[in-house]
Design an enzyme around this catalytic site. Structure first.
Site, PDB file in Angstrom:
ATOM      1  N   ASP A  25     -12.296  11.994  49.729  1.00  0.00           N
ATOM      2  CA  ASP A  25     -13.396  12.955  49.758  1.00  0.00           C
ATOM      3  C   ASP A  25     -13.527  13.538  48.357  1.00  0.00           C
ATOM      4  O   ASP A  25     -12.634  14.247  47.886  1.00  0.00           O
ATOM      5  CB  ASP A  25     -13.069  14.052  50.784  1.00  0.00           C
ATOM      6  N   LYS A  69     -22.220  20.585  44.710  1.00  0.00           N
ATOM      7  CA  LYS A  69     -21.626  21.483  43.719  1.00  0.00           C
ATOM      8  C   LYS A  69     -21.985  21.069  42.297  1.00  0.00           C
ATOM      9  O   LYS A  69     -22.390  21.894  41.494  1.00  0.00           O
ATOM     10  CB  LYS A  69     -20.106  21.473  43.875  1.00  0.00           C
ATOM     11  N   TRP A 128     -10.130  21.375  54.250  1.00  0.00           N
ATOM     12  CA  TRP A 128     -11.482  21.900  54.490  1.00  0.00           C
ATOM     13  C   TRP A 128     -11.669  21.875  56.007  1.00  0.00           C
ATOM     14  O   TRP A 128     -11.406  20.845  56.647  1.00  0.00           O
ATOM     15  CB  TRP A 128     -12.491  20.991  53.798  1.00  0.00           C
TER      16      TRP A 128
HETATM   17  C1  LIG Z   1     -13.630  19.053  50.615  1.00  0.00           C
HETATM   18  C2  LIG Z   1     -15.087  19.065  50.920  1.00  0.00           C
HETATM   19  N1  LIG Z   1     -15.661  17.955  51.408  1.00  0.00           N
HETATM   20  C3  LIG Z   1     -16.966  17.905  51.687  1.00  0.00           C
HETATM   21  C4  LIG Z   1     -17.774  19.002  51.498  1.00  0.00           C
HETATM   22  C5  LIG Z   1     -19.214  18.855  51.900  1.00  0.00           C
HETATM   23  O1  LIG Z   1     -20.124  19.054  50.954  1.00  0.00           O
HETATM   24  P1  LIG Z   1     -21.692  18.954  51.260  1.00  0.00           P
HETATM   25  O2  LIG Z   1     -22.197  20.358  51.191  1.00  0.00           O
HETATM   26  O3  LIG Z   1     -22.201  18.088  50.177  1.00  0.00           O
HETATM   27  O4  LIG Z   1     -21.879  18.376  52.592  1.00  0.00           O
HETATM   28  C6  LIG Z   1     -17.227  20.186  51.008  1.00  0.00           C
HETATM   29  C7  LIG Z   1     -18.069  21.370  50.849  1.00  0.00           C
HETATM   30  O5  LIG Z   1     -17.643  22.486  50.793  1.00  0.00           O
HETATM   31  C8  LIG Z   1     -15.848  20.214  50.717  1.00  0.00           C
HETATM   32  O6  LIG Z   1     -15.255  21.314  50.246  1.00  0.00           O
END
Ligand SMILES: Cc1ncc(COP(=O)(O)O)c(C=O)c1O
Length: 386
Positions: A200, A235, A119
């Site tokens: 994560d 999500k 990410w």
């Molecule tokens: C791997 C990963 N970590 C963290 C996040 C962060 O999510 P949030 O929108 O809750 O900050 C995402 C969001 O796309 C993600 O894909």
């Protein structure tokens, strides 16, 4: 000027496109079969209950709502433990950043390792916290899956104290995950080399289910300390803009947990002072009410099954159009995304010829496929891979 965000740039181009058949496969959110971000019924009911009470708008404690922190810890680790600290955070991103800032104070010389690819915000976020960020091998474009021997080789070469960021499930951007056996091997490497695991978990419930998707979190928490875990409800509750997530730290003792909490509070206080109320309250209400919890699990299961159905349809429909093409790897990948194997040139043709937007890397969002656009997308992919 700072450089623009490449993924948001795709969405801007999509919005400007006048073609009524346009499809945005570049997004990072779950859409329902009508192409909309759903408002879950469990959330609607919890909001209705909350609004009836006309709640005041005071501050939350620095570490968030106690009912939320407790319910999140149970969901992640199956039960609450005195040795684990959970603090509410601004989404999964906030959980990662609070953890990163805390780690920087603990061991300013350590370096961070993220998967290749990862990410894209992982790198930016840890660099912003002051770390040098490196990557470990992860994805094999030939198999469209995980290259576990290469990953294990790289992790085995890291110096003690290195921070290793691991996607617990539904790897973003590839969709390629570790097996349970792979996780046990990673645990052994991390433990024997004295590495700091930072898990994560942004997609709990999107791969196989709430329990199965927590496998890595529970395995690590049961076997070692410290373990850092950032989690998100963006999500799984479709609550993106409410910014509901958490940071949990597994410590070696109840006393250490108290000290860690005191430090995390300092990080939060100096950063955004305390988290927002609404999303945390909604999630806490749903998780602690048996009826709403059951409803949430059903709705979450519905999202998961729809994504799986779209994977199956995509593979079948491409096969029907181009019998020599084998996209069956898409069925092995999990969660919101697939590294489709489409080249940059094919992605450009999809955009120019059919107004279908994907990321240059070939990442497509499976949840942006619907029964209304899947034939159109399959036709377009078929025409660029022929
Ligand atoms: C791997 C990963 N970590 C963290 C996040 C962060 O999510 P949030 O929108 O809750 O900050 C995402 C969001 O796309 C993600 O894909």
């Amino acid at each position: 000027m700072a450089p623009g965000d490449p993924i948001l740039g795709v969405t801007e181009a999509y919005v400007a496109d006048k073609n009524p058949k346009k499809v945005n496969l570049g997004v990072g959110v779950y859409y329902d079969d009508n192409g909309k971000i759903p408002l879950l019924e469990c959330v609607r009911r919890a909001e209705e209950q909350r609004m009836k009470t006309s709640p005041h708008r005071g501050y939350l404690p620095i570490d968030g709502l106690a009912a939320y922190d407790g319910a999140v810890q149970e969901l992640l680790f199956s039960s609450k433990k005195e040795t684990i600290v959970t603090v509410q955070a601004l989404g999964g991103t906030g959980g990662l950043r609070v953890g990163a800032d805390f780690l920087k104070q603990l061991n300013s010389g350590a370096q961070v390792w993220i998967s290749d690819p990862s990410w894209e915000n992982h790198r930016q976020l840890f660099e912003a916290a002051g770390f040098k960020v490196n990557s470990y091998a992860y994805y094999d474009p030939k198999t469209h899956g995980l290259d576990f021997p290469a990953m294990a080789r790289d992790l085995n070469a890291l110096p003690a104290g290195s921070i290793v960021v691991l996607h617990s499930c539904c790897h973003n951007p590839t969709g390629a995950d570790l097996t349970q056996e792979n996780w046990r091997s990673v645990l052994e490497i991390v433990r024997s080399r004295g590495l700091i695991p930072f898990l994560d978990l942004a997609y709990q419930g999107f791969a196989e289910g709430l329990e199965a998707d927590a496998y890595a979190a529970r395995l690590f928490a049961g076997e070692m300390a410290p373990v850092f875990l950032a989690s998100s409800f963006s999500k799984s509750f479709s609550l993106y803009g409410e910014r509901v997530g958490a940071l949990s730290v597994v410590t070696g003792s109840a006393d250490e947990a108290k000290r860690v909490l005191s430090q995390l509070k300092r990080v939060v206080r100096a950063n955004y002072s305390n988290p927002p109320t609404h999303g945390g309250q909604i999630v806490a209400t749903v998780l602690t009410s048996p009826e709403l919890r059951q409803l949430w699990e059903k709705e979450l299961g519905g999202m998961r099954e729809r994504m799986k159905a779209m994977r199956r349809l995509l593979v079948e429909k491409i096969k029907a159009r181009v019998p020599a093409a084998d996209f069956s790897f898409v069925l092995k990948q999990r969660g919101l995304f697939s590294y489709s194997g489409l080249t940059k040139e094919q992605v450009r043709r999809l955009r120019d010829e059919s107004s279908i937007y994907a990321i240059d890397s070939g990442r497509i969002c499976i949840a942006a496929l619907t029964s209304g656009n899947i034939d159109y997308v399959a036709d377009a992919i078929a025409s660029v891979i022929k």
